[in-house]
Each structure stands twice: as structure tokens, then as C-alpha cells.
Design a protein around this motif. Sequence first.
Motif, PDB file in Angstrom:
ATOM      1  N   THR A  62      14.775 -43.277   0.994  1.00  0.00           N
ATOM      2  CA  THR A  62      14.887 -44.454   0.075  1.00  0.00           C
ATOM      3  C   THR A  62      13.555 -44.999  -0.393  1.00  0.00           C
ATOM      4  OG1 THR A  62      15.342 -46.068   1.335  1.00  0.00           O
ATOM      5  CG2 THR A  62      17.336 -45.173   0.668  1.00  0.00           C
ATOM      6  N   ALA A  63      12.434 -44.268   0.040  1.00  0.00           N
ATOM      7  CA  ALA A  63      11.102 -44.533  -0.294  1.00  0.00           C
ATOM      8  C   ALA A  63      11.067 -44.720  -2.052  1.00  0.00           C
ATOM      9  CB  ALA A  63       9.991 -43.755   0.289  1.00  0.00           C
ATOM     10  N   ASP A  64      11.641 -44.043  -2.617  1.00  0.00           N
ATOM     11  CA  ASP A  64      11.377 -44.060  -4.126  1.00  0.00           C
ATOM     12  C   ASP A  64      12.002 -45.022  -4.554  1.00  0.00           C
ATOM     13  OD1 ASP A  64      13.734 -42.753  -3.562  1.00  0.00           O
ATOM     14  OD2 ASP A  64      13.669 -41.316  -5.037  1.00  0.00           O
ATOM     15  N   GLN A  65      12.852 -46.047  -4.010  1.00  0.00           N
ATOM     16  CA  GLN A  65      13.656 -46.989  -4.560  1.00  0.00           C
ATOM     17  C   GLN A  65      12.744 -48.312  -4.366  1.00  0.00           C
ATOM     18  OE1 GLN A  65      17.479 -46.790  -3.185  1.00  0.00           O
ATOM     19  NE2 GLN A  65      17.457 -44.462  -3.786  1.00  0.00           N
ATOM     20  N   ARG A  66      11.886 -48.218  -3.483  1.00  0.00           N
ATOM     21  CA  ARG A  66      11.107 -49.529  -3.065  1.00  0.00           C
ATOM     22  C   ARG A  66      10.254 -49.901  -4.301  1.00  0.00           C
ATOM     23  NH1 ARG A  66       8.720 -46.712   1.952  1.00  0.00           N
ATOM     24  NH2 ARG A  66      10.788 -46.360   3.088  1.00  0.00           N
ATOM     25  N   PRO A  67      10.295 -51.294  -4.440  1.00  0.00           N
ATOM     26  CA  PRO A  67       9.461 -51.864  -5.469  1.00  0.00           C
ATOM     27  C   PRO A  67       7.892 -51.311  -5.099  1.00  0.00           C
ATOM     28  CG  PRO A  67      10.775 -53.544  -4.529  1.00  0.00           C
ATOM     29  CD  PRO A  67      10.884 -52.429  -3.695  1.00  0.00           C
ATOM     30  N   GLY A  68       7.109 -50.917  -6.222  1.00  0.00           N
ATOM     31  CA  GLY A  68       5.757 -50.582  -5.967  1.00  0.00           C
ATOM     32  C   GLY A  68       5.543 -49.032  -5.321  1.00  0.00           C
ATOM     33  N   ALA A  69       6.760 -48.324  -5.286  1.00  0.00           N
ATOM     34  CA  ALA A  69       6.530 -47.163  -4.785  1.00  0.00           C
ATOM     35  C   ALA A  69       5.558 -46.154  -5.861  1.00  0.00           C
ATOM     36  CB  ALA A  69       7.769 -46.216  -4.715  1.00  0.00           C
ATOM     37  N   THR A  70       4.601 -45.515  -5.420  1.00  0.00           N
ATOM     38  CA  THR A  70       3.677 -44.862  -6.355  1.00  0.00           C
ATOM     39  C   THR A  70       4.332 -43.615  -6.539  1.00  0.00           C
ATOM     40  OG1 THR A  70       2.762 -43.296  -4.455  1.00  0.00           O
ATOM     41  CG2 THR A  70       1.855 -45.711  -4.749  1.00  0.00           C
ATOM     42  N   PRO A  71       3.825 -42.927  -7.862  1.00  0.00           N
ATOM     43  CA  PRO A  71       4.438 -41.613  -8.172  1.00  0.00           C
ATOM     44  C   PRO A  71       4.653 -40.682  -7.074  1.00  0.00           C
ATOM     45  CG  PRO A  71       2.920 -42.492  -9.846  1.00  0.00           C
ATOM     46  CD  PRO A  71       2.835 -43.487  -8.799  1.00  0.00           C
ATOM     47  N   ALA A  72       3.587 -40.513  -6.108  1.00  0.00           N
ATOM     48  CA  ALA A  72       3.235 -39.457  -4.955  1.00  0.00           C
ATOM     49  C   ALA A  72       4.466 -39.886  -4.132  1.00  0.00           C
ATOM     50  CB  ALA A  72       1.959 -39.691  -4.621  1.00  0.00           C
ATOM     51  N   GLN A  73       4.728 -41.222  -3.875  1.00  0.00           N
ATOM     52  CA  GLN A  73       5.829 -41.455  -2.906  1.00  0.00           C
ATOM     53  C   GLN A  73       6.961 -41.152  -3.436  1.00  0.00           C
ATOM     54  OE1 GLN A  73       4.591 -45.394  -2.445  1.00  0.00           O
ATOM     55  NE2 GLN A  73       3.445 -45.245  -0.545  1.00  0.00           N
ATOM     56  N   ILE A  74       7.168 -41.521  -4.787  1.00  0.00           N
ATOM     57  CA  ILE A  74       8.499 -40.857  -5.343  1.00  0.00           C
ATOM     58  C   ILE A  74       8.893 -39.417  -5.181  1.00  0.00           C
ATOM     59  CG2 ILE A  74       9.800 -41.134  -7.380  1.00  0.00           C
ATOM     60  CD1 ILE A  74       8.457 -43.695  -8.091  1.00  0.00           C
ATOM     61  N   GLU A  75       7.777 -38.864  -5.725  1.00  0.00           N
ATOM     62  CA  GLU A  75       7.957 -37.239  -5.730  1.00  0.00           C
ATOM     63  C   GLU A  75       8.029 -36.824  -4.125  1.00  0.00           C
ATOM     64  OE1 GLU A  75       5.179 -33.883  -7.397  1.00  0.00           O
ATOM     65  OE2 GLU A  75       4.114 -34.904  -5.922  1.00  0.00           O
ATOM     66  N   PHE A  76       7.510 -37.175  -3.011  1.00  0.00           N
ATOM     67  CA  PHE A  76       7.676 -36.828  -1.802  1.00  0.00           C
ATOM     68  C   PHE A  76       8.802 -37.264  -1.267  1.00  0.00           C
ATOM     69  CE2 PHE A  76       7.710 -37.197   2.798  1.00  0.00           C
ATOM     70  CZ  PHE A  76       7.041 -36.068   3.303  1.00  0.00           C
ATOM     71  N   ALA A  77       9.340 -38.250  -1.689  1.00  0.00           N
ATOM     72  CA  ALA A  77      10.736 -38.775  -1.002  1.00  0.00           C
ATOM     73  C   ALA A  77      11.905 -37.731  -1.580  1.00  0.00           C
ATOM     74  CB  ALA A  77      11.189 -40.120  -1.336  1.00  0.00           C
ATOM     75  N   GLY A  78      11.788 -37.644  -2.950  1.00  0.00           N
ATOM     76  CA  GLY A  78      12.624 -36.345  -3.517  1.00  0.00           C
ATOM     77  C   GLY A  78      12.624 -35.053  -2.886  1.00  0.00           C
ATOM     78  N   ARG A  79      11.451 -34.588  -2.788  1.00  0.00           N
ATOM     79  CA  ARG A  79      11.243 -33.277  -2.237  1.00  0.00           C
ATOM     80  C   ARG A  79      11.638 -33.514  -0.642  1.00  0.00           C
ATOM     81  NH1 ARG A  79       4.995 -31.729  -4.060  1.00  0.00           N
ATOM     82  NH2 ARG A  79       5.784 -31.002  -6.223  1.00  0.00           N
ATOM     83  N   TRP A  80      11.420 -34.560   0.238  1.00  0.00           N
ATOM     84  CA  TRP A  80      12.023 -34.689   1.472  1.00  0.00           C
ATOM     85  C   TRP A  80      13.626 -34.500   1.759  1.00  0.00           C
ATOM     86  CZ3 TRP A  80      14.777 -37.853   4.478  1.00  0.00           C
ATOM     87  CH2 TRP A  80      14.859 -37.632   6.053  1.00  0.00           C
ATOM     88  N   ARG A  81      14.318 -35.394   0.696  1.00  0.00           N
ATOM     89  CA  ARG A  81      15.568 -35.265   0.609  1.00  0.00           C
ATOM     90  C   ARG A  81      16.110 -34.059   0.504  1.00  0.00           C
ATOM     91  NH1 ARG A  81      15.219 -40.300  -2.102  1.00  0.00           N
ATOM     92  NH2 ARG A  81      15.393 -39.139  -3.996  1.00  0.00           N
ATOM     93  N   ASP A  82      15.329 -33.110  -0.482  1.00  0.00           N
ATOM     94  CA  ASP A  82      15.875 -32.145  -0.995  1.00  0.00           C
ATOM     95  C   ASP A  82      15.797 -30.823   0.102  1.00  0.00           C
ATOM     96  OD1 ASP A  82      16.781 -33.145  -3.229  1.00  0.00           O
ATOM     97  OD2 ASP A  82      15.181 -32.280  -4.447  1.00  0.00           O
ATOM     98  N   VAL A  83      15.004 -30.828   0.928  1.00  0.00           N
ATOM     99  CA  VAL A  83      14.777 -29.748   1.839  1.00  0.00           C
ATOM    100  C   VAL A  83      15.747 -29.745   3.013  1.00  0.00           C
ATOM    101  CG1 VAL A  83      12.882 -30.850   3.497  1.00  0.00           C
ATOM    102  CG2 VAL A  83      13.002 -28.447   2.888  1.00  0.00           C
ATOM    103  N   PRO A  84      16.127 -28.715   3.490  1.00  0.00           N
ATOM    104  CA  PRO A  84      17.297 -28.558   4.485  1.00  0.00           C
ATOM    105  C   PRO A  84      16.603 -28.869   5.812  1.00  0.00           C
ATOM    106  CG  PRO A  84      17.592 -26.670   3.221  1.00  0.00           C
ATOM    107  CD  PRO A  84      16.066 -27.486   2.662  1.00  0.00           C
ATOM    108  N   LYS A  85      17.285 -29.562   6.628  1.00  0.00           N
ATOM    109  CA  LYS A  85      16.632 -30.082   7.874  1.00  0.00           C
ATOM    110  C   LYS A  85      17.342 -29.511   9.122  1.00  0.00           C
ATOM    111  CE  LYS A  85      16.021 -33.913   5.522  1.00  0.00           C
ATOM    112  NZ  LYS A  85      15.866 -33.323   4.198  1.00  0.00           N
ATOM    113  N   VAL A  86      16.841 -29.335  10.000  1.00  0.00           N
ATOM    114  CA  VAL A  86      17.820 -29.202  11.652  1.00  0.00           C
ATOM    115  C   VAL A  86      16.952 -30.033  12.617  1.00  0.00           C
ATOM    116  CG1 VAL A  86      18.250 -27.568  13.293  1.00  0.00           C
ATOM    117  CG2 VAL A  86      18.367 -26.922  11.066  1.00  0.00           C
TER     118      VAL A  86
END
Length: 188
Positions: A62-86
Motif C-alpha cells: 500500500t506504499a502508493d496510497q501513503r501521503p507524499g508517496a513519490t512517483p517512483a514509490q508508486i511505480e515500485f509498489a504497483g510492480r511489486w504487487r504485480d510480480v508473482p512471489k513464492v
Amino acid sequence: MRKLTFGMNLSLDGYIAAPGDDIGWGVPSDELFQWWSDRVETTGLTLYGRRLWETMSSAWPTADQRPGATPAQIEFAGRWRDVPKVVFSSTAIAVDWNARLVTTGDAATEIARLKAEDGGPLDVGGATLAAAAMRAGLIDEYAIVTHPVLVGGGTPCFPALDSWVNLNLTETRTFPGGALLTRYETRH
């Protein structure tokens, strides 16, 4: 066969975390943060040990929903959520955020099975899990970002090994603040 990369930040004296699991010394520059984000974008599957999973899953979903999140943090948060993980853990009982849990068996055997599947490149993170992959000879590439700090102890990046792992240097890059990327491919 999928390529397996161990990518990690470490201190100049070889630790991924200082005593008390402190990783505050590894705050990346904007350029380095973008480099890590781009790696996540091109990864087909990320393999986590429990402690690194807990760190990442407590910050990024949820880092992209924090007040003051930078564009880079918003981008990373979305990428992190999207990548499959084990997530490999004998103590965790549940995971979420596009992840599945492996609780039993030999981690190296499961990693070898995942490498043999079709799909994009694999990344492994977490010292204990990466150590199992190293000892089994499963890591194809090391992407190590060394930060200009000595922390004096903590969690070492590399385990004791039964035999040498010979590597070929494929890239070096210096980031603002003095962090140094060194990428190596394993010589088989």
C-alpha cells in the motif's frame, strides 16, 4: 531453464542487515531505487525467505496510497504487487499480495523445480533462502549493490560454502551516494 539471480544490497563489510535487522543504512538514491524497480518489472517470479518477505510485505502493498508517496514509490509498489512471489517459510501461516507459501520440503529442490518451469527470470532474496540456492549451485547471476558503510556485524550476505563459486564480472555501475553495483554470472 529460467535464470535465477540473487540481488541484494550489502554493506562494504558484507552484511545485508546490521545488528537488530537494521537496514536503514541501505537507503537508495533515486537512480538506484529506479534500477531496483526496473528489475522487479522484468522479473517473472520472486522467491523470498520469511524475514525479507515480512519486510517487503509490510511496506510495499500500500506504499502508493501513503501521503507524499513519490512517483517512483508508486511505480515500485504497483510492480511489486504485480510480480508473482513464492515465500519459503516453516513458520509463516499465510501470505498474500500475489504470493504463494511453501512450508515444507527442501528449498533447493523447489527452487530447482521452479527454474525448470517455463516463464521469465527468477529473483531470490533473503540470506537464508539464497544460501540454500548458492549451496545447490542454482544461482546464475549475482547482482550485488555495495553501499559505502561499515556496519560491523549483523546478517552476512554470503554463507559458508562447501566449494568455490567462480564468477565472471558482467557489469559495474556507480550510483549517486557511492553505492556500487557489481553483476557477475556464474561460471559453470
